[in-house]
Design an enzyme around this catalytic site. Sequence first.
Site, PDB file in Angstrom:
ATOM      1  N   ASP A 236     -10.315  -5.656  -3.495  1.00  0.00           N
ATOM      2  CA  ASP A 236      -9.636  -4.561  -2.525  1.00  0.00           C
ATOM      3  C   ASP A 236     -10.387  -3.183  -2.788  1.00  0.00           C
ATOM      4  OD1 ASP A 236      -7.932  -2.356  -1.649  1.00  0.00           O
ATOM      5  OD2 ASP A 236      -6.181  -3.631  -2.086  1.00  0.00           O
TER       6      ASP A 236
ATOM      7  N   HIS B 235      -7.199  -5.939   0.724  1.00  0.00           N
ATOM      8  CA  HIS B 235      -6.122  -5.273   1.152  1.00  0.00           C
ATOM      9  C   HIS B 235      -5.361  -5.653   2.317  1.00  0.00           C
ATOM     10  CE1 HIS B 235      -3.878  -1.628  -0.012  1.00  0.00           C
ATOM     11  NE2 HIS B 235      -3.849  -1.061   1.314  1.00  0.00           N
TER      12      HIS B 235
ATOM     13  N   SER C 134       0.890  -1.239  -0.015  1.00  0.00           N
ATOM     14  CA  SER C 134      -0.043  -0.252  -0.006  1.00  0.00           C
ATOM     15  C   SER C 134       0.974   1.102  -0.077  1.00  0.00           C
ATOM     16  CB  SER C 134      -0.850  -0.096   1.169  1.00  0.00           C
ATOM     17  OG  SER C 134      -2.118   0.885   1.001  1.00  0.00           O
TER      18      SER C 134
END
Length: 284
Positions: A230, A263, A152
């Site tokens: 995600d 995620h 991320s």
Amino acid sequence: MFSVEFISQHRVYDGILYFIRHDSAATQSSMSASIFVPDVAEVRTDAPFPTLYWLSGLTCTANNFTEKAGAYRKASELGLIIVAPDTSPRGGTIADDEAHDLGQGAGFYIDATQVPWKPNFQMETYITQDLIAGIEANFPADPKRRGISGHSMGGHGALTLAMNHPHLYKSVSAFAPIASPSRAPWGQKAFAAYLGNDHAAWERHDAAILMAKGMATPFDDILVDQGLSDPFLEKQLMPDLLEQAAATAGQKLTMRYHEGYDHSYYFIQSFIDDHIAFHGERLR
């Protein structure tokens, strides 16, 4: 000599996991990290070992990857040291923001130029100078064999630091990176706060823009994994922009999409061995 304070150590998968703290000139604060050292590296101090630096995402500390990724079995098998630093300076005197995407826990791996962030939020310098110096002064880490990866915000950091400092790293990969922060709400907010309105400065920290300019050419391949469930995929991560940039530059990019994965660290757990092997092959 760059000294570290050893907080604790734990035996895991035929290696030792160290938790350390050290002072950073860049952040003007105490920083923390975890370091996994496989036994083979401990006993063969005459032969320094390859090292993978892992950069975590928003709200994370040095512990998230360490406790949740499940990376150490494969790292031990391949004789790979893994370093997982914190995501920002921390403490009562360090500037902060109430939101999760700015301030402590959200350093974005850049050097801030704006107040109140500038004195401490020098994360690019910390990662590429202070942290490396501390690790290589205290552990059997090979200065000629470094890789970098992250998730991320940390995936953004891994990609941009690798492209801006290709002399430091021989391999790079990412999980669900913020591919183009200058075009994503998370990145726009952070860049405006840390760097001001100088959009040329923003571009230096945008992986898709850097890749389109050919700045990833020192790397034979870049591995990126992305979950298709995600929740941040379309508005924040935008991996299609990274694919477009790779096509523009003729850069090899292995972009893998995974149906049903989100995620979280469950996603990272599922494919971390592939990334460890990817770096292990390039850092032999």
